[in-house]
Design a protein around this motif. Structure first.
Motif, PDB file in Angstrom:
ATOM      1  N   PHE A 210       0.881  -1.088   0.189  1.00  0.00           N
ATOM      2  CA  PHE A 210       0.062  -0.261  -0.040  1.00  0.00           C
ATOM      3  C   PHE A 210       0.983   1.172  -0.079  1.00  0.00           C
ATOM      4  N   LEU A 211       0.775   1.950  -1.145  1.00  0.00           N
ATOM      5  CA  LEU A 211       1.344   3.368  -1.188  1.00  0.00           C
ATOM      6  C   LEU A 211       1.022   4.184  -0.553  1.00  0.00           C
ATOM      7  N   GLU A 212       1.313   4.847   0.493  1.00  0.00           N
ATOM      8  CA  GLU A 212       0.720   5.520   1.695  1.00  0.00           C
ATOM      9  C   GLU A 212       0.730   7.155   1.361  1.00  0.00           C
ATOM     10  N   GLY A 213       1.258   7.575   0.226  1.00  0.00           N
ATOM     11  CA  GLY A 213       1.441   8.937   0.025  1.00  0.00           C
ATOM     12  C   GLY A 213       0.462   9.468  -1.001  1.00  0.00           C
ATOM     13  N   ASP A 214       0.357  10.674  -1.646  1.00  0.00           N
ATOM     14  CA  ASP A 214      -0.438  11.202  -2.358  1.00  0.00           C
ATOM     15  C   ASP A 214      -0.756  10.296  -3.595  1.00  0.00           C
ATOM     16  N   GLU A 215      -2.083  10.426  -4.205  1.00  0.00           N
ATOM     17  CA  GLU A 215      -2.304   9.878  -5.381  1.00  0.00           C
ATOM     18  C   GLU A 215      -2.572  11.084  -6.538  1.00  0.00           C
ATOM     19  N   ILE A 216      -1.811  10.924  -7.628  1.00  0.00           N
ATOM     20  CA  ILE A 216      -2.027  11.944  -8.729  1.00  0.00           C
ATOM     21  C   ILE A 216      -2.592  11.201  -9.861  1.00  0.00           C
ATOM     22  N   SER A 217      -3.773  11.950 -10.309  1.00  0.00           N
ATOM     23  CA  SER A 217      -4.432  11.621 -11.455  1.00  0.00           C
ATOM     24  C   SER A 217      -4.077  12.560 -12.532  1.00  0.00           C
ATOM     25  N   ILE A 218      -3.539  12.112 -13.903  1.00  0.00           N
ATOM     26  CA  ILE A 218      -3.169  13.168 -14.910  1.00  0.00           C
ATOM     27  C   ILE A 218      -4.097  12.713 -16.053  1.00  0.00           C
ATOM     28  N   ASP A 219      -5.002  13.655 -16.229  1.00  0.00           N
ATOM     29  CA  ASP A 219      -5.913  13.686 -17.585  1.00  0.00           C
ATOM     30  C   ASP A 219      -4.966  14.224 -18.674  1.00  0.00           C
ATOM     31  N   CYS A 220      -4.928  13.183 -19.844  1.00  0.00           N
ATOM     32  CA  CYS A 220      -4.065  13.624 -20.784  1.00  0.00           C
ATOM     33  C   CYS A 220      -4.770  13.689 -22.130  1.00  0.00           C
ATOM     34  N   LEU A 221      -4.138  14.437 -23.210  1.00  0.00           N
ATOM     35  CA  LEU A 221      -4.698  13.854 -24.672  1.00  0.00           C
ATOM     36  C   LEU A 221      -3.376  14.237 -25.559  1.00  0.00           C
ATOM     37  N   LYS A 222      -2.907  13.742 -26.327  1.00  0.00           N
ATOM     38  CA  LYS A 222      -1.844  14.130 -27.233  1.00  0.00           C
ATOM     39  C   LYS A 222      -2.581  14.717 -28.416  1.00  0.00           C
ATOM     40  N   THR A 223      -1.818  15.946 -28.733  1.00  0.00           N
ATOM     41  CA  THR A 223      -2.390  16.587 -29.887  1.00  0.00           C
ATOM     42  C   THR A 223      -1.273  17.185 -30.875  1.00  0.00           C
ATOM     43  N   ASP A 224      -1.648  17.591 -32.056  1.00  0.00           N
ATOM     44  CA  ASP A 224      -0.425  17.981 -32.770  1.00  0.00           C
ATOM     45  C   ASP A 224       0.447  19.532 -32.069  1.00  0.00           C
ATOM     46  N   SER A 225      -0.397  20.080 -31.402  1.00  0.00           N
ATOM     47  CA  SER A 225       0.468  21.175 -30.544  1.00  0.00           C
ATOM     48  C   SER A 225       0.787  20.863 -29.275  1.00  0.00           C
ATOM     49  N   GLY A 226       1.007  19.673 -28.906  1.00  0.00           N
ATOM     50  CA  GLY A 226       1.356  19.253 -27.561  1.00  0.00           C
ATOM     51  C   GLY A 226       0.577  18.501 -26.722  1.00  0.00           C
ATOM     52  N   ASN A 227       0.912  17.937 -25.631  1.00  0.00           N
ATOM     53  CA  ASN A 227       0.223  17.048 -24.766  1.00  0.00           C
ATOM     54  C   ASN A 227      -0.435  18.136 -23.689  1.00  0.00           C
ATOM     55  N   VAL A 233      -4.353  16.366  -7.632  1.00  0.00           N
ATOM     56  CA  VAL A 233      -3.926  15.485  -6.464  1.00  0.00           C
ATOM     57  C   VAL A 233      -5.071  15.065  -5.698  1.00  0.00           C
ATOM     58  N   LYS A 234      -5.260  13.734  -5.726  1.00  0.00           N
ATOM     59  CA  LYS A 234      -6.654  13.352  -5.082  1.00  0.00           C
ATOM     60  C   LYS A 234      -6.642  13.397  -3.693  1.00  0.00           C
ATOM     61  N   SER A 235      -7.969  13.361  -2.924  1.00  0.00           N
ATOM     62  CA  SER A 235      -7.869  13.320  -1.492  1.00  0.00           C
ATOM     63  C   SER A 235      -9.272  12.545  -1.101  1.00  0.00           C
ATOM     64  N   THR A 236      -9.090  11.960   0.382  1.00  0.00           N
ATOM     65  CA  THR A 236     -10.111  11.248   0.927  1.00  0.00           C
ATOM     66  C   THR A 236     -11.270  11.836   0.981  1.00  0.00           C
ATOM     67  N   ALA A 237     -11.185  13.290   0.809  1.00  0.00           N
ATOM     68  CA  ALA A 237     -12.427  14.372   0.899  1.00  0.00           C
ATOM     69  C   ALA A 237     -12.987  14.452  -0.489  1.00  0.00           C
ATOM     70  N   ARG A 238     -13.943  15.363  -0.608  1.00  0.00           N
ATOM     71  CA  ARG A 238     -14.760  15.607  -1.648  1.00  0.00           C
ATOM     72  C   ARG A 238     -13.958  16.745  -2.722  1.00  0.00           C
ATOM     73  N   PHE A 239     -12.658  16.996  -2.426  1.00  0.00           N
ATOM     74  CA  PHE A 239     -12.046  18.027  -3.180  1.00  0.00           C
ATOM     75  C   PHE A 239     -10.830  17.496  -3.696  1.00  0.00           C
ATOM     76  N   GLU A 240     -10.197  18.076  -4.837  1.00  0.00           N
ATOM     77  CA  GLU A 240      -8.943  17.531  -5.355  1.00  0.00           C
ATOM     78  C   GLU A 240      -8.135  18.857  -5.715  1.00  0.00           C
ATOM     79  N   ARG A 241      -6.709  18.791  -5.719  1.00  0.00           N
ATOM     80  CA  ARG A 241      -6.140  20.017  -5.714  1.00  0.00           C
ATOM     81  C   ARG A 241      -5.220  19.808  -7.192  1.00  0.00           C
TER      82      ARG A 241
END
Length: 334
Positions: A210-227, A233-241
């Motif tokens: 079990f990795l005990e630190g922050d979980e990072i979720s990165i939404d991504c899309l590759k395009t011709d002008s870059g990624n 940064v996810k949390s156990t509450a209803r907010f993310e940073r």
């Protein structure tokens, strides 16, 4: 004339994906689902039921006929995504663009063991220790080896979506103190043994620390002008940073360079101490992509559809670091 987009059996937060697709007024959106009261029914322009039980061959046949009968231009699959990727050429033959990458890489990334085997050989990517087991005695051996090195051990089935089978082994979940812990993902070792004992051979399970630190979720899309890359940064509450950490963006770029996905995806890391470990890639838009889009002022679903149709659009990320949350609202079905 509006272009027709079909989403098959998506999760409920895809309501927001449909909403973002409809902002431009360019698309007619069809939804289908096994669930009669899916919230997507209230925002799609057309709605249909899906077959609840059928073979792989029957489902592909259903999809092809559906696309043909409803003049679908863009198919955004969720249900049986990996299967559909294997038959993408069949859809292309009837002039349907499918928002899914090639089966060769999709089949690896949607199998947790295969994806870990793939990335552990990529220099610069940290993959957690892991064991894949399908018998109780092997599970117990893996648990012992990991618990000798790490404070906590967790597991989930190799083929899983949305972390439904994820469990943290917590041998202190009983008693008064346990009343203050969220329990739905926690099991004692005794309870795990009892459950797995019902099968002589069970579906492959990945056992890992079990990795005990922050979980990072990165939404991504590759395009011709870059990624496009927006880390939450996810949390156990209803907010993310939202945090544009340079190390995380560098690692995400490294991951994307090694898989070359053309469609939207979601890359996940989790920290143990100061080390970000690769968790997985979801080869579709995440359930929280709407929060990403709101925070970064970028419409990922729209950009992705236009790219798939060969009509690239300009985009710009507002790299503000904010905290974002969401609220649920009631919907009525008639």
């Amino acid at each position: 004339m509006k272009k027709v987009i079909w989403l098959n059996h998506w999760f409920s937060t895809a309501y927001n994906i449909v909403s973002m697709l409809k902002e431009s007024g360019e698309f007619w959106v069809i939804g289908s689902n096994e669930q009669e009261f899916s919230v997507l029914k209230e925002i799609c322009d057309e709605w249909y039921s899906e077959p609840d039980k059928c073979s792989d061959e029957e489902y592909i046949d259903f999809c092809l006929k559906f696309c043909d009968e409803h003049n679908v231009n863009v198919f955004m699959p969720h249900r049986h995504l990996t299967l559909i990727s294997r038959f993408k050429d069949k859809f292309e033959e009837i002039n349907v663009k499918v928002m899914v990458d090639d089966y060769t890489i999709i089949s690896i990334l949607n199998d947790k063991k295969a994806s870990y085997d793939y990335f552990k050989n990529v220099e610069g990517i940290h993959v957690p220790d892991y064991y894949v087991v399908d018998k109780l005695e092997d599970f117990l051996e893996a648990y012992k080896n990991l618990s000798d090195k790490y404070r906590n051990v967790c597991f989930k089935f190799v083929k899983d979506e949305g972390g439904k089978s994820y469990r943290l082994i917590d041998n202190h979940r009983k008693g008064y103190a346990a009343l203050f812990k969220k329990q739905n993902t926690r099991m004692t070792l005794d309870s795990v043994i009892e459950a797995l004992s019902e099968k002589e051979v069970f579906s492959p399970i990945m056992v890992m620390p079990f990795l005990e630190g922050d979980e990072i979720s990165i939404d991504c899309l590759k395009t011709d002008s870059g990624n496009i890359m927006v880390p939450r940064v996810k949390s156990t509450a209803r907010f993310e940073r939202i945090s544009y950490d340079k190390d995380i963006l560098r690692l995400c770029t490294l991951v994307l360079d090694n898989v070359n996905l053309e469609c939207p995806c979601n890359v996940q890391f989790k920290y143990m101490g100061d080390v970000p470990y690769f968790l997985e890639i979801n080869t579709r838009m995440s359930g929280g992509v709407h929060m990403t889009c709101k925070a970064a002022d970028v419409n990922i679903p729209y950009v992705a559809v236009k790219k798939l149709m060969g009509q690239p659009v300009n985009w710009l990320i507002n790299e503000r670091e904010v905290v974002i949350s969401q609220v649920e609202v009631p919907l009525f079905f008639e």
